[in-house]
Design a protein around this motif. Structure first.
Motif, PDB file in Angstrom:
ATOM      1  N   GLU A   1      46.011  33.073  31.163  1.00  0.00           N
ATOM      2  CA  GLU A   1      45.940  34.447  30.673  1.00  0.00           C
ATOM      3  C   GLU A   1      45.131  35.240  31.680  1.00  0.00           C
ATOM      4  OE1 GLU A   1      45.064  35.498  26.701  1.00  0.00           O
ATOM      5  OE2 GLU A   1      45.780  33.577  25.957  1.00  0.00           O
ATOM      6  N   THR A   2      45.767  36.185  32.334  1.00  0.00           N
ATOM      7  CA  THR A   2      45.094  36.982  33.351  1.00  0.00           C
ATOM      8  C   THR A   2      45.086  38.440  32.938  1.00  0.00           C
ATOM      9  OG1 THR A   2      45.849  35.457  35.055  1.00  0.00           O
ATOM     10  CG2 THR A   2      45.051  37.574  35.797  1.00  0.00           C
ATOM     11  N   GLU A   3      43.923  39.041  33.053  1.00  0.00           N
ATOM     12  CA  GLU A   3      43.776  40.471  32.840  1.00  0.00           C
ATOM     13  C   GLU A   3      43.470  41.087  34.197  1.00  0.00           C
ATOM     14  OE1 GLU A   3      40.803  41.098  29.882  1.00  0.00           O
ATOM     15  OE2 GLU A   3      41.883  39.948  28.368  1.00  0.00           O
TER      16      GLU A   3
ATOM     17  N   SER B   1      46.941  36.232  46.797  1.00  0.00           N
ATOM     18  CA  SER B   1      48.381  36.320  46.583  1.00  0.00           C
ATOM     19  C   SER B   1      48.693  37.157  45.340  1.00  0.00           C
ATOM     20  CB  SER B   1      48.967  34.920  46.438  1.00  0.00           C
ATOM     21  OG  SER B   1      50.336  34.985  46.148  1.00  0.00           O
ATOM     22  N   ASP B   2      47.930  36.959  44.280  1.00  0.00           N
ATOM     23  CA  ASP B   2      48.139  37.717  43.042  1.00  0.00           C
ATOM     24  C   ASP B   2      47.874  39.205  43.266  1.00  0.00           C
ATOM     25  OD1 ASP B   2      48.555  38.460  40.434  1.00  0.00           O
ATOM     26  OD2 ASP B   2      47.000  37.189  39.585  1.00  0.00           O
TER      27      ASP B   2
ATOM     28  N   PRO C   1      39.484  36.609  35.057  1.00  0.00           N
ATOM     29  CA  PRO C   1      39.764  35.701  33.950  1.00  0.00           C
ATOM     30  C   PRO C   1      39.593  36.422  32.611  1.00  0.00           C
ATOM     31  CG  PRO C   1      38.332  34.669  35.558  1.00  0.00           C
ATOM     32  CD  PRO C   1      38.453  36.108  35.943  1.00  0.00           C
ATOM     33  N   SER C   2      40.405  36.080  31.650  1.00  0.00           N
ATOM     34  CA  SER C   2      40.391  36.727  30.343  1.00  0.00           C
ATOM     35  C   SER C   2      38.994  36.698  29.745  1.00  0.00           C
ATOM     36  CB  SER C   2      41.364  36.013  29.401  1.00  0.00           C
ATOM     37  OG  SER C   2      41.401  36.670  28.163  1.00  0.00           O
ATOM     38  N   GLY C   3      38.528  37.861  29.284  1.00  0.00           N
ATOM     39  CA  GLY C   3      37.216  37.969  28.659  1.00  0.00           C
ATOM     40  C   GLY C   3      36.072  38.215  29.610  1.00  0.00           C
ATOM     41  N   ASN C   4      36.341  38.349  30.935  1.00  0.00           N
ATOM     42  CA  ASN C   4      35.275  38.555  31.912  1.00  0.00           C
ATOM     43  C   ASN C   4      35.207  39.953  32.475  1.00  0.00           C
ATOM     44  OD1 ASN C   4      34.556  35.914  31.593  1.00  0.00           O
ATOM     45  ND2 ASN C   4      35.392  35.214  33.523  1.00  0.00           N
TER      46      ASN C   4
END
Length: 97
Positions: free
Chosen positions: A35-37, A68-69, A93-96
């Motif tokens: 899960e990426t935000e 790359s992302d 990272p999710s939530g950070n």
């Protein structure tokens, strides 16, 4: 006897297929892309994509995946420069964030 041989061949085929899928999943970056935000980051003078990625990457993540992302998410090519004032979507990272 032929039935046992046929079952063994199928079993071998399934095991081989599972092995190939496991290898492909790590090579395609599926491990990194949980899960990426994304958070917006303003490019400052002298910034590079690598430096921006390193500021948002923990020690357990391969920075090459993050670079790359960033490139893919922001539709940047390898030859395209970033410029001061430009806003880039950077993965966190999710939530950070």
């Amino acid at each position: 006897m032929k039935k046992k041989k046929n079952i063994r061949q199928r079993l071998f085929g399934y095991i081989l297929l599972l092995g190939l899928l496991a290898i492909a999943s790590t090579q395609l970056g599926w491990v990194y892309r949980g899960e990426t935000e994304y958070t917006p980051v303003r490019v400052e003078k002298g910034d590079t994509v690598w430096e921006i990625a390193s500021r948002s990457t923990d020690d357990e993540t391969d920075i090459r995946y993050v670079v790359s992302d960033i490139m893919e998410t922001n539709h940047l090519s390898d030859t395209q420069d970033i410029y001061p004032g430009q806003i880039l979507k950077v993965p966190v990272p999710s939530g950070n964030n």
